[in-house]
Design a protein around this motif. Structure first.
Motif, short mmCIF file in Angstrom:
data_model
loop_
_atom_site.label_atom_id
_atom_site.label_comp_id
_atom_site.label_asym_id
_atom_site.label_seq_id
_atom_site.Cartn_x
_atom_site.Cartn_y
_atom_site.Cartn_z
N TRP A 136 11.92 28.79 24.76
CA TRP A 136 12.46 30.16 24.02
C TRP A 136 13.92 30.18 24.55
O TRP A 136 13.78 30.09 25.90
CB TRP A 136 11.69 31.30 24.02
CG TRP A 136 10.08 31.15 23.35
CD1 TRP A 136 9.08 30.70 23.91
CD2 TRP A 136 10.01 31.71 22.05
NE1 TRP A 136 8.25 30.88 22.76
CE2 TRP A 136 8.62 31.53 21.76
CE3 TRP A 136 10.94 32.35 21.48
CZ2 TRP A 136 8.36 32.05 20.54
CZ3 TRP A 136 10.20 32.97 20.05
CH2 TRP A 136 9.10 32.74 19.87
N ILE A 137 14.82 30.35 23.85
CA ILE A 137 16.32 30.64 24.33
C ILE A 137 16.62 32.20 23.94
O ILE A 137 16.93 32.64 22.56
CB ILE A 137 17.24 29.60 23.63
CG1 ILE A 137 16.58 28.25 23.85
CG2 ILE A 137 18.58 29.85 23.89
CD1 ILE A 137 17.43 27.21 23.00
N LEU A 138 16.83 32.88 24.80
CA LEU A 138 17.40 34.39 24.58
C LEU A 138 18.77 34.54 24.65
O LEU A 138 19.38 34.40 25.55
CB LEU A 138 16.58 35.24 25.73
CG LEU A 138 16.91 36.78 25.75
CD1 LEU A 138 16.45 37.23 24.43
CD2 LEU A 138 16.28 37.57 26.93
N ASP A 139 19.33 35.02 23.37
CA ASP A 139 20.69 35.30 23.42
C ASP A 139 21.04 36.66 23.18
O ASP A 139 20.91 37.32 21.99
CB ASP A 139 21.12 34.40 22.03
CG ASP A 139 22.62 34.43 22.05
OD1 ASP A 139 23.33 34.98 22.70
OD2 ASP A 139 23.18 33.62 21.10
N PRO A 140 21.59 37.38 24.40
CA PRO A 140 21.85 38.72 24.23
C PRO A 140 23.02 38.78 23.39
O PRO A 140 23.42 39.94 22.79
CB PRO A 140 21.97 39.43 25.53
CG PRO A 140 22.17 38.05 26.41
CD PRO A 140 21.52 36.88 25.72
N ALA A 141 23.79 37.69 23.24
CA ALA A 141 25.12 37.84 22.27
C ALA A 141 26.26 38.70 22.58
O ALA A 141 26.72 39.41 22.04
CB ALA A 141 24.51 37.99 20.82
N SER A 142 26.47 38.94 24.08
CA SER A 142 27.36 39.88 24.54
C SER A 142 28.34 39.02 25.55
O SER A 142 28.27 38.94 26.46
CB SER A 142 26.91 41.05 25.23
OG SER A 142 27.70 41.88 25.68
#
Length: 370
Positions: A114-120
């Motif tokens: 699983w790849i978590l991308d908070p995109a900030s």
């Protein structure tokens, strides 16, 4: 015994003398060895994950213009974009389908990454449509699905930091270190809830934090406030643990309560428990026996805490200058090794009046737990 990644360099010996900080810490053994697993040049790694067959993955958050790709597999010390080069190619116009600023990588019990991308990127705010989790089947390297987070779950100033999975109950639990909250995701139907956003357990504390002798302050002299960050799930899936990065309080709650949508915010908050006082950690991980491992930023160390005996002093697993801001943790599939990223965050420009004091290369380490 499962395969583990080969070591690249001569082991570095770490002598674990008792800590001199205010909270007494015992040594795990008289001596531990840190082994270097990979070097990443100017690519600053935060997250690390290990698959069942020994494959190892890291991620590089977009905290500078130097980031060439966001997620990589480490093979013989070299990194290759994963799961493909296209997703790792930065394109602000394609934030929904490409990696923006990946903070964590985690392998679940089904051997899915699983790849978590908070995109900030640069901590400048969530790129609209970019916050997401991507699930990859490591048997085929195929992307299975993308779970997207709207502004109600990932507000502009949020920073989804880390995640743990309960495959049996089909739930995921995330921390938000930007604003302070716990996010619960029903993996069966995609339902998402943002919890404890007003509760002190998810918030930073006012005490100063020093890393490698350097007190953390931002440009205006204020102390940084990094909220709920480290997270761990016990082996039975009964308890979820979390900790603010700039804080000294370890908390937990029953996952059944976190999943109970009928509880009011006040009722849920009343069920949160203070477990122990610790040194400020970044990464946390729990082993199969229920022992909690935490990075110790102030002592450049990793420590082990028994949640069933929280009054007992944590025990040092490894310590040394190589662990310059020990960031994230991951166990090898056989449980014999613990992987540790060193991210040198205290040397970043934001904590040094705009001067970048980080030194290359960034490295991934592991320590034997045998």
């Amino acid at each position: 015994m499962k395969a583990v990644l080969p070591v690249l360099a001569v082991a570095c010996v770490v002598h674990c003398a008792p800590t001199t900080t205010s909270q007494t810490t015992n040594t795990e053994h008289s001596e531990k060895k840190l082994e270097m697993v990979g070097e990443f040049g100017d690519q600053q790694a935060t997250g690390v994950a290990a698959a069942k067959n020994g494959r190892v993955f890291v991620n590089f958050p977009r905290w500078s213009d130097k980031v060439r790709y966001s997620v990589a597999e480490v093979t013989s010390g070299k990194v290759t974009p994963f799961p493909d080069e296209v997703r790792n190619t930065w394109d602000p116009a394609s934030a929904a389908d490409r990696f923006v600023c990946v903070q964590s990588v985690v392998v679940d019990s089904a051997d899915h990454l699983w790849i978590l991308d908070p995109a900030s990127p640069m901590f400048q705010g969530v790129v609209p449509g970019g916050a997401k989790m991507v699930e990859v089947d490591l048997a085929t390297n195929a992307v299975l699905r993308t779970i997207r987070f709207g502004a109600d779950i990932a507000p502009t100033k949020s920073y989804l930091n880390d995640v743990r999975f309960d495959r049996e109950r089909r739930f995921a639990y995330l921390t938000d270190s930007g604003l302070g909250a716990i996010v619960v995701v029903d993996l069966a139907n995609g339902t998402q809830r943002r919890l404890l956003a007003e509760h002190p357990s998810t918030k930073a504390e006012k005490e100063p934090v020093s890393v490698a002798g350097q007190t953390l302050v931002v440009a205006n002299g204020d102390r940084p406030q990094v909220h709920a960050d480290g997270i761990a799930l016990d082996p039975t899936g009964t308890w979820l643990y979390w900790h603010a990065l700039t804080g000294r309080s370890l908390y937990r709650a029953k996952t059944a309560d976190l999943r109970d949508a009928s509880l009011t915010p006040d009722a849920l908050g009343a069920r949160v428990e203070l477990v122990a006082k610790t040194h400020p950690p970044d990464g946390m991980e729990m082993d199969a026996s229920g022992q909690l491992f935490l990075t110790d930023l102030e002592d450049s160390a990793v420590v082990r805490l028994d949640p069933n005996a929280p009054a007992a002093a944590p025990r040092i697993v490894a310590r040394g200058p190589q662990l310059d801001w020990p960031d994230s943790l991951a166990f090898s599939p056989d449980g014999n090794y613990l992987y540790i990223t060193a991210s040198q965050i205290e040397h970043a420009p934001r904590f040094n009046q705009g001067v970048d004091r980080r030194t290359e290369p960034y490295r991934l380490w592991r320590v034997s737990l045998k």
